[in-house]
Design an enzyme around this catalytic site. Structure first.
Site, short mmCIF file in Angstrom:
data_model
loop_
_atom_site.label_atom_id
_atom_site.label_comp_id
_atom_site.label_asym_id
_atom_site.label_seq_id
_atom_site.Cartn_x
_atom_site.Cartn_y
_atom_site.Cartn_z
N LYS A 140 20.04 5.04 22.49
CA LYS A 140 19.95 6.38 22.94
C LYS A 140 20.99 7.35 22.25
O LYS A 140 20.63 8.42 21.63
CB LYS A 140 20.39 6.30 24.50
CG LYS A 140 20.36 7.62 25.26
CD LYS A 140 20.59 7.44 26.53
CE LYS A 140 20.82 8.76 27.35
NZ LYS A 140 20.97 8.68 28.80
N GLU A 146 27.45 -2.25 18.11
CA GLU A 146 26.54 -3.60 17.92
C GLU A 146 25.15 -3.29 17.21
O GLU A 146 24.85 -3.67 16.33
CB GLU A 146 26.12 -4.01 19.27
CG GLU A 146 27.38 -4.89 20.07
CD GLU A 146 28.38 -3.94 20.87
OE1 GLU A 146 28.17 -2.79 20.50
OE2 GLU A 146 29.03 -4.40 21.77
N GLY A 200 20.58 4.72 30.21
CA GLY A 200 20.10 3.47 29.55
C GLY A 200 19.42 2.32 30.52
O GLY A 200 18.51 1.85 30.13
N GLU A 286 26.40 -2.09 37.11
CA GLU A 286 26.97 -1.07 36.20
C GLU A 286 26.77 0.13 37.24
O GLU A 286 27.56 1.24 37.00
CB GLU A 286 26.11 -1.02 35.06
CG GLU A 286 26.84 -0.07 34.12
CD GLU A 286 26.18 -0.39 32.63
OE1 GLU A 286 26.85 -1.30 31.65
OE2 GLU A 286 25.12 0.31 32.16
C1 G6Q Z 1 23.27 1.58 30.31
C2 G6Q Z 1 24.32 1.79 29.67
C3 G6Q Z 1 24.48 0.97 28.43
C4 G6Q Z 1 23.57 1.32 27.27
C5 G6Q Z 1 24.09 0.46 25.99
C6 G6Q Z 1 23.47 0.89 24.76
O1 G6Q Z 1 23.14 2.19 31.50
O2 G6Q Z 1 24.64 3.04 29.24
O3 G6Q Z 1 24.09 -0.43 28.78
O4 G6Q Z 1 22.23 1.25 27.47
O5 G6Q Z 1 25.46 0.64 25.72
O6 G6Q Z 1 23.53 2.38 24.46
P1 G6Q Z 1 22.82 3.07 23.26
O7 G6Q Z 1 21.17 3.02 23.77
O8 G6Q Z 1 23.16 4.53 23.32
O9 G6Q Z 1 22.96 2.43 22.12
#
Ligand code: G6Q
Length: 479
Positions: A140, A146, A200, A286
């Site tokens: 996102k 990572e 996310g 979360e």
């Molecule tokens: C979920 C969180 C988290 C997120 C990841 C990946 O609700 O926000 O798990 O999805 O940190 O984030 P990106 O999609 O921005 O890489």
């Protein structure tokens, strides 16, 4: 309690684009992605529904092309492997659903790379062919350490085998950050946009679910959305005492706050759903792992529970001992399906007899009288009976919910996941906490970035002595 907490108004706000994710100033509209009869929903003065339909079409057209083989790799071969590069919400939902719908899968081999462990990436690379692999970079923000690291490693590997011009046949991105995606070298036509009003961990219904759509095809993906849409409708319209997510949320509140239980188990009697507990761990913990209420004050009651579990019947042979005879009460959700996906063997009745027997055993236990009779029937002496008695008694009265579903179809899976999403929402309303932010995951990320910079430095005394010792030891072992 639900009424007093203002749940009716909160539900309306949730579905109509109220900025209920207050600390991030965002609406929470994963439900807009799966409306059964699409109606306009306004966010910041813009109707988001037409764009949702257009992006869905982009996803479905692309998936059809890849599945049919009309989309070609740079040397003209069809795609055989799809690698999803993402973490957290950009990994857990797509991976869990792709696995859960294995029965409905086509020929595409799906691989999920999430954590930043180089060993894993190297193991995956061994199995890939640069001529027939499609990479989906799902982030996102497109800034997640990572994902960006894994994506760069895979692009480098790819470019050792193919020219730069081949990137457009093999790399697509799913993101809100169009600038960073373009910087990475992804062609405009290969970008699947997402929006900040999808969190996310609730994003598998959006372009983040592209891997699911590729794995099972647009028709099944659409059924998944429809199933979720049906649960949305039920949740939005059913009176509270007939409303499944509301009832389940209240049961959790009852055990969490009035019986002070600390954990809840999720036990799907389906190997297809073996990763549902880990998926729900993120979604639930979360979201509702918060210690301040909506006004920022510390709460003086418990909020989110610890979620864990594994698939039955495996779990019966592992941790069920503690659930039956331990000192802790562990409310559990048992999830089972009446119809198997594959007929032609005699397993289903055996599986389901275990499914019903476990909840019966948890509820009724086994009392002293029954144990005595059993031991005496086995020919034990009175002294032996007295000695064995305490170990063989089950107290019972241990709570469980049975979620009994006709069959594991894409639509029913959609409903099941949406049910848990709404249950999370209701609990957040009752506990008066914000369920849609996740500041708790930020601190570790910040510190990791600081520590990474320190690996090259001599002076480490700005760290506490414990961390300093660990970094020094690491540097010694790596030198
Ligand atoms: C979920 C969180 C988290 C997120 C990841 C990946 O609700 O926000 O798990 O999805 O940190 O984030 P990106 O999609 O921005 O890489």
């Amino acid at each position: 309690m639900a009424s007093e907490a203002g749940l009716n108004d909160a539900i309306e706000d949730y579905f109509t684009g109220g900025k209920i994710n207050e600390t991030e100033d965002r609406a929470v509209l994963h439900t807009a992605l799966r409306q059964l009869n699409p109606k306009s929903i306004m966010v910041d003065g813009e109707d988001i529904t037409p764009k949702i339909q257009a992006v869905k079409k982009q996803m479905y057209d692309f998936s059809d092309k890849v599945i049919s083989g009309n989309w070609k790799g740079h040397t003209g071969k069809k795609i055989s492997h799809v690698v999803n590069i993402g973490i957290g919400g950009s990994d857990l939902g797509p991976a869990m659903v792709t696995e859960a719908l294995e029965f409905y899968r086509n020929h595409l081999q799906m691989v999920f790379i999430s954590n930043v462990e180089g060993d894993h990436v190297e193991e995956v690379i061994q199995k890939l062919d640069p001529e027939t692999t499609l990479f989906l970079i799902v982030s996102k923000t497109f800034t997640t350490q990572e994902t960006v690291t894994n994506a760069n490693t895979l692009r480098k590997w790819f470019l050792n085998h193919a020219p730069v011009s081949a990137i457009s046949n093999h790399f697509v991105a799913i993101s809100t950050n169009l600038e960073k995606v373009t910087d990475f070298g992804i062609a405009e036509g290969n970008i699947f946009p997402m929006n900040d009003w999808v969190g996310g961990r609730f994003s598998l219904w959006s372009t983040v679910g592209l891997s699911i759509c590729l794995a099972v095809g647009p028709k099944h993906f659409d059924d998944l959305l429809k199933g979720a849409g049906k649960m949305d409708q039920h949740f939005r319209t059913a009176v509270f005492n007939e409303n499944i997510p509301v009832i389940l949320a209240l049961i959790t509140v009852w055990y969490n706050n009035f019986w002070e239980v600390e954990t809840e188990a999720i036990i799907p009697y389906s190997q297809y759903l073996r990763n549902l507990p880990s998926y729900l761990q993120q979604a639930i913990m979360e979201s509702n792992g918060k210690r301040v209420d909506r006004s920022g004050k510390s709460v003086d009651y418990h909020t989110g529970n610890i979620i864990w579990g594994a698939s039955g019947t495996n779990a019966q042979h592992a941790f069920f001992q503690l659930m039956h005879q331990g000192t802790k009460m562990i409310p559990a959700d048992f999830i089972g399906f009446a119809q198997p996906l594959n007929e032609g063997n005699d397993h289903q009745d055996k599986l389901m007899s275990n499914f019903f027997a476990q909840t019966q055993a948890l509820m009724l236990g086994k009392n002293e009288e029954t144990v005595r009779k059993e031991l005496s029937n086995q020919g034990k002496s009175p002294a032996q009976i007295e000695a064995l008695l305490p170990f063989k008694i089950f107290e019972g009265n241990r709570p469980s919910n049975t979620l009994f579903i006709e069959q594991l179809t894409p639509s029913n899976l959609g409903s099941l996941i949406a049910l848990y999403e709404h249950r999370i929402f209701v609990q957040g309303v009752i506990w008066n906490i914000f369920s849609y932010d996740q500041w708790g995951v930020e601190l570790g990320k910040q510190l990791a970035n600081n520590i990474l910079k320190d690996f090259d430095k001599e002076k480490l005394d700005h760290h506490d002595s414990s961390t300093q010792g660990l970094i020094q030891h690491y540097k010694k072992l790596r030198s």
